[in-house]
Write a protein that holds these residues in place. Structure first.
Motif, PDB file in Angstrom:
ATOM      1  N   VAL A  90      -2.324 -21.802  53.477  1.00  0.00           N
ATOM      2  CA  VAL A  90      -3.313 -21.349  54.376  1.00  0.00           C
ATOM      3  C   VAL A  90      -2.958 -21.477  55.776  1.00  0.00           C
ATOM      4  O   VAL A  90      -3.430 -20.554  56.824  1.00  0.00           O
ATOM      5  N   LEU A  91      -2.350 -22.380  56.364  1.00  0.00           N
ATOM      6  CA  LEU A  91      -1.916 -22.495  57.729  1.00  0.00           C
ATOM      7  C   LEU A  91      -1.081 -21.628  58.039  1.00  0.00           C
ATOM      8  O   LEU A  91      -1.125 -20.973  59.314  1.00  0.00           O
ATOM      9  N   GLY A  92      -0.160 -21.303  57.338  1.00  0.00           N
ATOM     10  CA  GLY A  92       0.869 -20.354  57.467  1.00  0.00           C
ATOM     11  C   GLY A  92       0.202 -19.065  57.722  1.00  0.00           C
ATOM     12  O   GLY A  92       0.604 -18.133  58.801  1.00  0.00           O
ATOM     13  N   THR A  93      -0.797 -18.654  56.830  1.00  0.00           N
ATOM     14  CA  THR A  93      -1.524 -17.367  57.083  1.00  0.00           C
ATOM     15  C   THR A  93      -2.379 -17.212  58.260  1.00  0.00           C
ATOM     16  O   THR A  93      -2.228 -16.147  58.770  1.00  0.00           O
ATOM     17  N   GLU A 128      -4.541  -8.983  54.973  1.00  0.00           N
ATOM     18  CA  GLU A 128      -4.324  -9.010  53.739  1.00  0.00           C
ATOM     19  C   GLU A 128      -4.154 -10.001  53.076  1.00  0.00           C
ATOM     20  O   GLU A 128      -4.730 -10.351  51.877  1.00  0.00           O
ATOM     21  N   LEU A 129      -3.151 -10.835  53.478  1.00  0.00           N
ATOM     22  CA  LEU A 129      -2.925 -12.254  52.717  1.00  0.00           C
ATOM     23  C   LEU A 129      -3.963 -13.124  53.041  1.00  0.00           C
ATOM     24  O   LEU A 129      -4.162 -14.075  52.259  1.00  0.00           O
ATOM     25  N   ALA A 130      -4.858 -12.966  54.110  1.00  0.00           N
ATOM     26  CA  ALA A 130      -5.941 -13.762  54.435  1.00  0.00           C
ATOM     27  C   ALA A 130      -7.252 -13.836  53.548  1.00  0.00           C
ATOM     28  O   ALA A 130      -7.660 -14.779  53.191  1.00  0.00           O
ATOM     29  N   LYS A 131      -7.061 -12.747  52.779  1.00  0.00           N
ATOM     30  CA  LYS A 131      -8.040 -12.503  51.540  1.00  0.00           C
ATOM     31  C   LYS A 131      -7.769 -13.570  50.526  1.00  0.00           C
ATOM     32  O   LYS A 131      -8.576 -14.328  50.045  1.00  0.00           O
ATOM     33  N   PHE A 132      -6.659 -13.540  50.126  1.00  0.00           N
ATOM     34  CA  PHE A 132      -6.011 -14.436  49.148  1.00  0.00           C
ATOM     35  C   PHE A 132      -6.094 -15.927  49.623  1.00  0.00           C
ATOM     36  O   PHE A 132      -6.421 -16.955  48.735  1.00  0.00           O
ATOM     37  N   ALA A 133      -5.673 -16.058  50.908  1.00  0.00           N
ATOM     38  CA  ALA A 133      -5.841 -17.507  51.306  1.00  0.00           C
ATOM     39  C   ALA A 133      -7.082 -18.338  51.424  1.00  0.00           C
ATOM     40  O   ALA A 133      -7.247 -19.306  51.208  1.00  0.00           O
ATOM     41  N   VAL A 134      -8.297 -17.181  51.764  1.00  0.00           N
ATOM     42  CA  VAL A 134      -9.437 -17.642  51.960  1.00  0.00           C
ATOM     43  C   VAL A 134      -9.869 -18.113  50.356  1.00  0.00           C
ATOM     44  O   VAL A 134     -10.656 -19.132  50.274  1.00  0.00           O
ATOM     45  N   VAL A 135      -9.565 -17.154  49.621  1.00  0.00           N
ATOM     46  CA  VAL A 135      -9.940 -17.454  48.087  1.00  0.00           C
ATOM     47  C   VAL A 135      -9.717 -18.838  47.766  1.00  0.00           C
ATOM     48  O   VAL A 135     -10.303 -19.759  47.081  1.00  0.00           O
ATOM     49  N   LEU A 136      -8.513 -19.301  47.818  1.00  0.00           N
ATOM     50  CA  LEU A 136      -7.768 -20.510  47.326  1.00  0.00           C
ATOM     51  C   LEU A 136      -8.080 -21.568  48.123  1.00  0.00           C
ATOM     52  O   LEU A 136      -8.394 -22.680  47.597  1.00  0.00           O
ATOM     53  N   PHE A 137      -8.483 -21.617  49.385  1.00  0.00           N
ATOM     54  CA  PHE A 137      -8.711 -22.527  50.305  1.00  0.00           C
ATOM     55  C   PHE A 137     -10.149 -22.853  49.799  1.00  0.00           C
ATOM     56  O   PHE A 137     -10.644 -23.860  49.655  1.00  0.00           O
ATOM     57  N   LEU A 138     -11.199 -22.171  49.702  1.00  0.00           N
ATOM     58  CA  LEU A 138     -12.574 -22.210  49.272  1.00  0.00           C
ATOM     59  C   LEU A 138     -12.691 -22.940  47.884  1.00  0.00           C
ATOM     60  O   LEU A 138     -12.961 -23.874  47.480  1.00  0.00           O
ATOM     61  N   ILE A 349     -10.209   0.417  54.849  1.00  0.00           N
ATOM     62  CA  ILE A 349      -9.894  -0.261  53.794  1.00  0.00           C
ATOM     63  C   ILE A 349      -8.954   0.341  52.567  1.00  0.00           C
ATOM     64  O   ILE A 349      -9.591   1.481  51.946  1.00  0.00           O
ATOM     65  N   PRO A 350      -8.045  -0.131  52.252  1.00  0.00           N
ATOM     66  CA  PRO A 350      -7.435   0.559  51.081  1.00  0.00           C
ATOM     67  C   PRO A 350      -7.870   0.297  49.653  1.00  0.00           C
ATOM     68  O   PRO A 350      -8.528  -0.395  49.453  1.00  0.00           O
ATOM     69  N   LEU A 351      -7.381   1.233  48.600  1.00  0.00           N
ATOM     70  CA  LEU A 351      -7.690   1.185  47.407  1.00  0.00           C
ATOM     71  C   LEU A 351      -6.418   0.431  46.672  1.00  0.00           C
ATOM     72  O   LEU A 351      -5.258   0.464  46.528  1.00  0.00           O
ATOM     73  N   PRO A 352      -6.932  -0.774  45.997  1.00  0.00           N
ATOM     74  CA  PRO A 352      -5.841  -1.794  45.292  1.00  0.00           C
ATOM     75  C   PRO A 352      -5.194  -1.064  44.216  1.00  0.00           C
ATOM     76  O   PRO A 352      -5.664  -0.267  43.488  1.00  0.00           O
ATOM     77  N   PHE A 353      -3.925  -1.385  44.040  1.00  0.00           N
ATOM     78  CA  PHE A 353      -2.933  -0.708  43.269  1.00  0.00           C
ATOM     79  C   PHE A 353      -2.583   0.947  43.594  1.00  0.00           C
ATOM     80  O   PHE A 353      -1.375   1.290  43.275  1.00  0.00           O
ATOM     81  N   PHE A 354      -3.360   1.266  44.355  1.00  0.00           N
ATOM     82  CA  PHE A 354      -3.243   2.832  44.535  1.00  0.00           C
ATOM     83  C   PHE A 354      -2.482   3.252  45.983  1.00  0.00           C
ATOM     84  O   PHE A 354      -1.644   3.884  46.330  1.00  0.00           O
ATOM     85  N   SER A 355      -3.233   2.528  47.271  1.00  0.00           N
ATOM     86  CA  SER A 355      -2.990   2.967  48.441  1.00  0.00           C
ATOM     87  C   SER A 355      -1.539   2.479  49.025  1.00  0.00           C
ATOM     88  O   SER A 355      -1.061   1.545  48.516  1.00  0.00           O
ATOM     89  N   TYR A 356      -0.813   3.421  49.574  1.00  0.00           N
ATOM     90  CA  TYR A 356       0.342   2.923  50.216  1.00  0.00           C
ATOM     91  C   TYR A 356       0.253   1.748  51.425  1.00  0.00           C
ATOM     92  O   TYR A 356      -0.825   1.781  52.060  1.00  0.00           O
ATOM     93  N   GLY A 357       1.141   1.040  51.317  1.00  0.00           N
ATOM     94  CA  GLY A 357       1.214   0.034  52.348  1.00  0.00           C
ATOM     95  C   GLY A 357       1.779  -1.267  51.460  1.00  0.00           C
ATOM     96  O   GLY A 357       0.909  -1.928  50.663  1.00  0.00           O
ATOM     97  N   GLY A 358       2.733  -2.010  52.099  1.00  0.00           N
ATOM     98  CA  GLY A 358       3.391  -3.033  51.299  1.00  0.00           C
ATOM     99  C   GLY A 358       2.215  -4.261  51.201  1.00  0.00           C
ATOM    100  O   GLY A 358       2.206  -5.175  50.343  1.00  0.00           O
ATOM    101  N   SER A 359       1.870  -4.624  52.363  1.00  0.00           N
ATOM    102  CA  SER A 359       0.791  -5.730  52.397  1.00  0.00           C
ATOM    103  C   SER A 359      -0.355  -5.633  51.321  1.00  0.00           C
ATOM    104  O   SER A 359      -0.448  -6.747  50.690  1.00  0.00           O
ATOM    105  N   SER A 360      -0.858  -4.499  51.053  1.00  0.00           N
ATOM    106  CA  SER A 360      -1.853  -4.350  49.959  1.00  0.00           C
ATOM    107  C   SER A 360      -1.405  -4.695  48.682  1.00  0.00           C
ATOM    108  O   SER A 360      -1.877  -5.520  48.005  1.00  0.00           O
ATOM    109  N   ILE A 361      -0.278  -4.027  48.357  1.00  0.00           N
ATOM    110  CA  ILE A 361       0.074  -4.183  46.856  1.00  0.00           C
ATOM    111  C   ILE A 361       0.803  -5.371  46.665  1.00  0.00           C
ATOM    112  O   ILE A 361       0.606  -5.980  45.558  1.00  0.00           O
TER     113      ILE A 361
END
Length: 400
Positions: A90-93, A128-138, A349-361
């Motif tokens: 979380v802190l790293g993100t 993009e990583l913040a989405k995951f970090a916030v979920v695990l933090f909460l 906002i990208p489409l998960p699994f579809f949109s180009y972008g390393g961070s998202s996939i």
């Protein structure tokens, strides 16, 4: 929903196997995204990269390889290890989010400081990583409050998680990434809700979210133009609304059965960012209305398996984390579809699994790994015991 908690009623010995349905759904979503990238981006890639027709496809495969590595990591590592590493994660993100504002490290595009430069890999988007970090933090915080007895019918018990959520949302807003900030806020609010918050507490949260969203929208000129173009598309079809206009034409040209999986699509090459946020328009032109129905059914299947894992996992942290990851992927997918067909104003906002972008996939697959891990969780033997009435009766140690 007062006092609602996640606990399984099934025997512990039924919680050892990874959910095969979720594995299949994840692979199908990724595979469909890969096929869509292959059929929709060659013409655009050739124009942007001196004839390199499969630039986006190759980069998507490389990024997916990194994502699947993280999927395996989060699927295999024990949940208690994830929780021990969580403060660092979380802190790293959060640090990565702040690095976007530093010269020579942060990268601006169209005036938005959303990326950081990564040697030999291009750029990475920390929000993009913040989405995951916030979920695990909460998820971790709500579970710890329940285990230690701090979680009660008092608004004060929600001040710490609310503060953490608002910190991340504020940083993402500062990066001029309004859509991602709103998504994080919505996902966070959903976790508050399933964790037992009173519905009445959501009124100030809702008011705060609407106020902040309105102020940030009218603060930036390009957002105002997008909003006006949404209500008057015919007047901005060749300017602000050009991409949406071409997207609608591609969707209409797909008809019921689509133009097929060949790479000679008529309208898709005219969509400037068909490889990113508008890639679903290309899929619709290729596969038509039938393709849209097929995707929605697959998304429903993915959501069903993921929510089933959430509601049956005996580990409350894993259950809440899976719920948050599922809401993130599903809501983001539906929002992207709404943008592509013109049902809501354009967002980035990208489409998960579809949109180009390393961070998202990469982050999407990492979330899927966590959900697969949750599907085979056991009761945390060193944390608590659960009675037949689904209430915590005793605690031995608290998972840090």
């Amino acid at each position: 929903m007062k006092g609602y908690t996640f606990y399984a009623e099934r025997p512990v010995d039924m919680q050892h196997k990874t959910d095969l349905g979720l594995v299949v759904a994840t692979l199908l979503m990724w595979g469909l995204g890969m096929v869509t990238m292959y059929i929709c981006t060659p013409d655009t890639a050739a124009r942007l990269f001196d004839g390199d027709r499969y630039h986006f496809v190759v980069r998507h495969v490389i990024n997916s390889a990194v994502g699947f590595s993280l999927l395996l990591f989060f699927a295999i590592i024990p949940m208690d290890k994830i929780r021990k590493l969580l403060p660092l994660f979380v802190l790293g993100t959060l640090v990565l989010c702040f690095l976007t504002f530093l010269p020579k490290i942060g990268v601006k595009r169209n005036g938005a400081p959303r990326w950081i430069a990564v040697p030999f890999m291009g750029t990475f988007q920390p929000s993009e990583l913040a989405k995951f970090a916030v979920v695990l933090f909460l998820a971790n915080l709500f579970d710890r409050q329940k285990v230690t007895g701090e979680y009660d019918d008092d608004a004060n018990s929600f001040m710490k998680p609310l503060g953490g959520l608002l910190v991340f949302v504020s940083v993402v807003f500062a990066q001029k990434d309004l859509s991602t900030g709103i998504l994080i806020f919505v996902v966070g609010a959903s976790l508050f809700f399933v964790s037992g918050a009173r519905i009445s507490w959501f009124f100030p949260l809702f008011f705060l979210g609407v106020l902040a969203g309105g102020l940030l929208t009218f603060k930036e000129e390009y957002r105002v133009r997008r909003l006006i173009a949404f209500f008057k598309p015919e007047q901005f079809a060749n300017t602000t609304g050009y991409q949406l206009s071409q997207s609608k034409k591609a969707i209409i040209s797909g008809g019921v059965w689509g133009q097929g999986l060949g790479t000679g699509l008529e309208r898709t090459p005219y969509i400037p960012e068909v490889y990113a946020d508008y890639i679903f328009a290309g899929w619709t032109e290729a596969m038509g209305f039938i393709g849209v129905i097929a995707y929605i059914l697959l998304l429903v299947f993915f959501a069903w398996r993921a929510f089933k894992v959430s509601f049956t996992s005996p580990d409350r942290f894993a259950a809440l984390g899976t719920f948050g990851c599922t809401v993130t992927i599903v809501v983001q997918s539906l929002l992207n579809l709404a943008v592509v067909c013109g049902a809501v104003p354009t967002t980035g906002i990208p489409l998960p699994f579809f949109s180009y972008g390393g961070s998202s996939i990469i982050v999407t697959l990492a979330m899927c790994g966590f959900m697969l891990n949750a599907s085979r969780c056991e009761y945390p033997s060193d944390s608590y015991a659960v009675s037949g009435s689904n209430k915590i009766e005793s605690y031995e140690t608290v998972v840090e």
